[in-house]
Write a protein that holds these residues in place. Structure first.
Motif, PDB file in Angstrom:
ATOM      1  N   ILE A  47      18.865  -0.916 -76.462  1.00 21.37           N
ATOM      2  CA  ILE A  47      18.951   0.112 -75.395  1.00 21.37           C
ATOM      3  C   ILE A  47      19.815  -0.681 -74.361  1.00 21.37           C
ATOM      4  O   ILE A  47      19.423  -1.792 -73.820  1.00 21.37           O
ATOM      5  N   GLN A  48      20.895  -0.195 -74.150  1.00 19.20           N
ATOM      6  CA  GLN A  48      22.039  -0.550 -73.089  1.00 19.20           C
ATOM      7  C   GLN A  48      22.162   0.401 -71.837  1.00 19.20           C
ATOM      8  O   GLN A  48      22.355   1.491 -71.896  1.00 19.20           O
ATOM      9  N   THR A  49      21.706  -0.338 -70.762  1.00 23.45           N
ATOM     10  CA  THR A  49      21.817   0.338 -69.208  1.00 23.45           C
ATOM     11  C   THR A  49      22.829  -0.217 -68.515  1.00 23.45           C
ATOM     12  O   THR A  49      23.062  -1.237 -68.320  1.00 23.45           O
ATOM     13  N   TYR A  50      23.326   0.775 -67.741  1.00 27.33           N
ATOM     14  CA  TYR A  50      24.648   0.263 -66.831  1.00 27.33           C
ATOM     15  C   TYR A  50      24.156   1.302 -65.721  1.00 27.33           C
ATOM     16  O   TYR A  50      24.221   2.212 -65.592  1.00 27.33           O
ATOM     17  N   SER A  51      23.994   0.263 -64.457  1.00 30.98           N
ATOM     18  CA  SER A  51      23.822   0.976 -63.155  1.00 30.98           C
ATOM     19  C   SER A  51      24.842   0.323 -62.031  1.00 30.98           C
ATOM     20  O   SER A  51      24.891  -0.879 -62.032  1.00 30.98           O
ATOM     21  N   ASP A  52      25.472   1.263 -61.353  1.00 27.25           N
ATOM     22  CA  ASP A  52      26.858   0.516 -60.479  1.00 27.25           C
ATOM     23  C   ASP A  52      26.630   1.576 -59.254  1.00 27.25           C
ATOM     24  O   ASP A  52      26.901   2.640 -59.177  1.00 27.25           O
ATOM     25  N   PHE A  53      26.105   0.939 -58.073  1.00 24.20           N
ATOM     26  CA  PHE A  53      26.089   1.789 -56.862  1.00 24.20           C
ATOM     27  C   PHE A  53      26.835   0.783 -55.863  1.00 24.20           C
ATOM     28  O   PHE A  53      26.701  -0.383 -55.797  1.00 24.20           O
ATOM     29  N   ARG A  54      27.892   1.814 -55.145  1.00 21.21           N
ATOM     30  CA  ARG A  54      28.713   1.291 -54.143  1.00 21.21           C
ATOM     31  C   ARG A  54      28.588   2.116 -52.914  1.00 21.21           C
ATOM     32  O   ARG A  54      28.404   3.281 -52.845  1.00 21.21           O
ATOM     33  N   ILE A  55      28.680   1.268 -51.884  1.00 23.75           N
ATOM     34  CA  ILE A  55      28.853   1.808 -50.232  1.00 23.75           C
ATOM     35  C   ILE A  55      30.221   1.169 -49.780  1.00 23.75           C
ATOM     36  O   ILE A  55      30.364   0.067 -49.748  1.00 23.75           O
ATOM     37  N   ASN A  56      31.050   2.164 -49.942  1.00 25.56           N
ATOM     38  CA  ASN A  56      32.474   1.635 -49.349  1.00 25.56           C
ATOM     39  C   ASN A  56      32.926   1.780 -48.032  1.00 25.56           C
ATOM     40  O   ASN A  56      34.007   1.536 -47.525  1.00 25.56           O
ATOM     41  N   ARG A  57      32.074   2.557 -47.254  1.00 25.58           N
ATOM     42  CA  ARG A  57      32.296   2.786 -45.733  1.00 25.58           C
ATOM     43  C   ARG A  57      31.195   2.152 -44.897  1.00 25.58           C
ATOM     44  O   ARG A  57      30.116   2.195 -45.335  1.00 25.58           O
ATOM     45  N   LEU A  58      31.695   1.601 -43.744  1.00 22.35           N
ATOM     46  CA  LEU A  58      30.627   1.093 -42.971  1.00 22.35           C
ATOM     47  C   LEU A  58      29.887   1.926 -41.856  1.00 22.35           C
ATOM     48  O   LEU A  58      29.002   1.401 -41.351  1.00 22.35           O
ATOM     49  N   LEU A  59      30.453   2.965 -41.622  1.00 25.47           N
ATOM     50  CA  LEU A  59      29.888   4.005 -40.575  1.00 25.47           C
ATOM     51  C   LEU A  59      29.552   5.184 -41.015  1.00 25.47           C
ATOM     52  O   LEU A  59      30.730   6.001 -41.514  1.00 25.47           O
ATOM     53  N   PHE A  60      28.515   5.889 -40.947  1.00 26.18           N
ATOM     54  CA  PHE A  60      27.942   7.243 -41.226  1.00 26.18           C
ATOM     55  C   PHE A  60      27.491   7.789 -40.150  1.00 26.18           C
ATOM     56  O   PHE A  60      26.401   7.189 -39.436  1.00 26.18           O
ATOM     57  N   LEU A  61      28.148   8.898 -39.639  1.00 30.07           N
ATOM     58  CA  LEU A  61      27.587   9.579 -38.386  1.00 30.07           C
ATOM     59  C   LEU A  61      26.132  10.077 -38.823  1.00 30.07           C
ATOM     60  O   LEU A  61      25.842  10.335 -39.912  1.00 30.07           O
ATOM     61  N   PRO A  62      25.503  10.398 -37.494  1.00 32.15           N
ATOM     62  CA  PRO A  62      24.178  10.895 -37.777  1.00 32.15           C
ATOM     63  C   PRO A  62      24.024  12.391 -38.511  1.00 32.15           C
ATOM     64  O   PRO A  62      23.114  12.524 -39.189  1.00 32.15           O
ATOM     65  N   ALA A  63      25.205  13.309 -38.606  1.00 28.99           N
ATOM     66  CA  ALA A  63      25.081  14.298 -39.228  1.00 28.99           C
ATOM     67  C   ALA A  63      25.323  14.084 -40.801  1.00 28.99           C
ATOM     68  O   ALA A  63      24.986  14.886 -41.595  1.00 28.99           O
ATOM     69  N   GLU A  64      25.706  12.897 -41.288  1.00 30.11           N
ATOM     70  CA  GLU A  64      25.546  12.602 -42.738  1.00 30.11           C
ATOM     71  C   GLU A  64      24.513  11.644 -42.956  1.00 30.11           C
ATOM     72  O   GLU A  64      24.362  11.384 -44.300  1.00 30.11           O
ATOM     73  N   TYR A  65      23.497  11.521 -42.087  1.00 28.65           N
ATOM     74  CA  TYR A  65      22.201  10.876 -42.299  1.00 28.65           C
ATOM     75  C   TYR A  65      21.577  11.541 -43.706  1.00 28.65           C
ATOM     76  O   TYR A  65      21.074  10.690 -44.584  1.00 28.65           O
ATOM     77  N   LYS A  66      21.519  12.903 -43.892  1.00 31.53           N
ATOM     78  CA  LYS A  66      20.781  13.293 -45.152  1.00 31.53           C
ATOM     79  C   LYS A  66      21.375  13.121 -46.108  1.00 31.53           C
ATOM     80  O   LYS A  66      20.862  12.587 -47.190  1.00 31.53           O
TER      81      LYS A  66
END
Length: 684
Positions: A642-661
């Motif tokens: 069983i081969q599993t691949y997970s890649d999680f990226r965060i490319n921006r440093l600032l997210f406004l309160p409206a983007e919190y959800k």
């Protein structure tokens, strides 16, 4: 429809009532209702809350008798700040709400001092209110720096159910900043008020921060100062004379107030609460006294640069570089190019100097003394680094800044008082390299996280200006796992974790702070539930500018669920994501990442003979519209592996309160995918 209208009218009436200035009790008069309160009226989850906090800043002309020939008799206006607060402690865990700290500033002959201080702790015993007064002899005065003294107050007999109250008066010779005021705390505040009375001679710019509304009322009042001028006349007989006169002026009085201010609930990915707490500051823009022209006090960063270059413990300290000796020549001769020279200079200072933990942009003493002692504050160490680089004919400059915990530098004006740190910068061709030698685990362009805070300012006679403190490095983890599943549902094999950038820096800090290898292994086994490490080896542990590789031989238990002939488990096992770092339902302040992030896991699990795959998680790729957050997740079967691949990226440093959800939901999606299970069925 009628009910809606009545509700609206009632709501408006309550809002109007809430916006009124409130009267609060005097020191010592606590009510039985306050003592019996067992829950905060506006937040049932609060462990404590402010019943009220009131402040007042006024300008007082202390010496109105002026004597000829005695310049000390005419100090002019002084600022008087009064603070009165009362706090309810509901839970023992909130006992630190009974501790207070006051910062006093001094420079030359001018200073701030506590004129008076009183405090009382109230407790309810057998139906009676018992008062315990603060013993002022127990107050601690701690010299934080040459210019700042901390007054530390621990209220007596504080426990669950206590009400603590403190009232003090501070007198200041400094008029450049009116005392700032926090309407919001990390616990709820039922009522907060700040009264400010400013004579017409002073022009201050008020600034508000945060998300909660502040109300205000403004009025003017006529004031009179009566002066007596004492002088001597010379003639046949020397005589003492006096002249009395009055000065009339207008005072602008503003009362700022807010009530039912909710607690500021801190969550991860926030550089400093100070940036978003509801508060007010006042900056002196200028003065206009009778018979005098307007005098501006607004500084530019060019003014700040000139002041620092002339400062004995900054610019002048840098000019005394004869203490470096032959060190610069030796480092220069050992390097093959400029970037290697810079790297070696940083490592040399890191090896020679130990940071004492003090933040400052001014040296504590002559740099030669700090160098010979082998320790110093942040300015001592980083100014030495700048001096060393200059001695090697490298274009190097100091960069002053405000660390994350100190808050972001104001955008509207230059402020030397908001600075608290300095780092080194090198300019090589078109590349700017930032360094901090206080941390032995930092590297070129790998500043400690505390320094990653908006903009810094280059201080040099010919090369000043702002520079971004954003890092070119990221927080990157790459985990590769090769395992074999046993019949009993356990797993054994190898795991290799490669950490680079800030992930490597964080891991090195954890590893090098431990006394022995066993404690490191125990921490890893706690971090990844179910793993048992048989052997561990490191690569590049002591090379900060290289990726840190951690190779593990291990077994994993406790990750399979059995029901008859069926076995289920998450294909990432112990290396899956366990929790969502974002907990709040709503967040009124931005999400701030100090650096980009990437977390990648590749898992290969060989299943034993006699099992077949009944189901595997669905492969997906999701991303925000601007690709600022991305998740790629796939599970595939290759023979009996069983081969599993997970890649999680965060490319921006600032997210406004409206983007919190959206950010929180993306983390939740990651958590859910990592929790999905492979289902195997035994066939013989």
């Amino acid at each position: 429809m009628k009910l809606t209208a009545i509700t609206l009218i009632l709501s408006l009436s309550l809002s109007a009532f809430a916006a009124e200035i409130q009267k609060t009790p005097k020191l010592g008069k606590v009510s039985m209702d306050e003592m019996k309160s067992s829950v905060c009226p506006i937040d049932s989850s609060a462990q404590g809350y402010y019943l009220f906090e009131k402040g007042a800043t006024s300008f007082v002309y202390r010496n109105t008798t002026i004597r000829e020939g005695d310049p000390g008799s005419d100090k002019g206006f002084q600022m008087v700040f009064k603070n009165h607060k009362r706090v309810k402690i509901l839970d023992k865990a909130a006992s630190d709400l009974g501790n207070f700290e006051i910062s006093l500033y001094n420079k030359g002959l001018n200073k701030e001092k506590i004129a008076s201080i009183k405090g009382i702790t109230y407790n309810l015993e057998n139906g009676k209110i018992i008062k315990t007064k603060l013993d002022t002899k127990q107050i601690i005065y701690e010299e934080k720096t040459d210019h700042i003294t901390l007054v530390k107050i621990a209220m007596p007999d504080v426990k669950a159910g206590s009400v603590v109250e403190i009232e003090y008066e501070l007198v200041s010779d400094f008029l450049f900043n009116i005392q700032e005021w926090y309407f919001q705390r990390e616990v709820p505040v039922l009522y907060s008020e700040y009264w400010v009375g400013i004579p017409e001679y002073f022009h201050y710019k008020p600034s508000t921060y945060g998300y909660y509304r502040i109300h205000h009322n403004t009025k003017t009042a006529a004031r009179t100062l009566k002066f007596t001028y004492m002088y001597r006349t010379e003639g046949n007989v020397t005589e003492s004379r006096r002249h009395e006169y009055e000065e009339r002026y207008q005072e602008k009085i503003t009362t700022y107030f807010a009530n039912h201010v909710p607690a500021f609930k801190k969550e991860r990915f926030l550089k400093a609460s100070k940036n978003y707490l509801t508060r007010m500051t006042f900056e002196l823009e200028g003065t206009r006294f009778p018979n005098s022209p307007y005098k501006s006090y607004s500084n530019s960063w060019s003014d700040v640069s000139k002041e620092l270059l002339e400062h004995e413990r900054f610019g002048r300290a840098l000019n005394r570089d004869n203490f470096i000796g032959n060190d610069a020549d030796l480092i220069k001769a050992s390097a093959t190019n400029e970037i290697e020279m810079v790297q070696k200079a940083l490592e040399y200072v890191q090896s020679k100097m130990k940071w004492n933990g003090s933040y400052s942009f001014l040296s504590d003493r002559h740099l030669k003394q700090a160098w010979e002692a082998g320790h110093g504050n942040s300015a001592d160490i980083n100014l030495i680094l700048v001096s060393l680089l200059k001695s090697m004919d490298i274009q190097a400059f100091p960069v002053v800044l405000s660390t994350q915990g100190n808050g972001i530098l104001p955008l509207s004006h230059a402020s030397i008082t908001d600075l608290n740190y300095v780092i080194a910068m090198v300019e090589l061709e078109d590349q700017n390299i930032l360094m901090d030698a206080t941390d032995p685990l930092s590297a070129i362009d790998l500043l400690p996280e505390r320094c990653l805070n908006g903009k810094g300012h280059i201080i040099d006679a010919n090369r000043f200006g702002e520079i971004s403190l954003e890092t070119p490095n990221s927080f990157t983890t790459f985990t590769q796992v090769t395992l074999k599943m046993n019949e009993d549902g356990t797993f054994e094999g190898l795991a290799k974790q490669e950490n680079s950038g800030y992930a490597a820096m964080a891991k090195r800090k954890r590893y090098t702070s431990e006394d022995d290898s066993l404690s490191v292994i125990e921490k890893l086994e706690k971090e990844y539930p179910g793993i048992k490490i048989k052997r561990q080896t490191f690569t590049n542990l002591e090379i900060p500018h290289q990726s840190l590789i951690d190779s593990l031989e291990l077994t994993i238990t406790g990750h399979t669920d059995r029901l008859g002939q069926v076995v289920a488990f998450s294909p990432l096992l112990a290396f899956k994501t366990y929790e969502n770092p974002l907990k709040l339902d709503n967040r009124e302040y931005p999400i701030e990442f100090s650096y980009p992030r990437r977390h990648m896991v590749i898992s290969s699990i060989e299943i034993p003979e006699g099992y077949e795959i009944e189901s595997i998680p669905e492969s997906i790729r999701v991303a925000m519209e601007d690709q600022s957050m991305q998740l790629t997740f796939s599970v595939a079967l290759n023979g009996n592996t069983i081969q599993t691949y997970s890649d999680f990226r965060i490319n921006r440093l600032l997210f406004l309160p409206a983007e919190y959800k959206g950010v929180k939901d993306t983390y939740a999606y990651l958590l859910n995918k990592h929790s999905e299970k492979v289902v195997l069925k035994k066939i013989n």
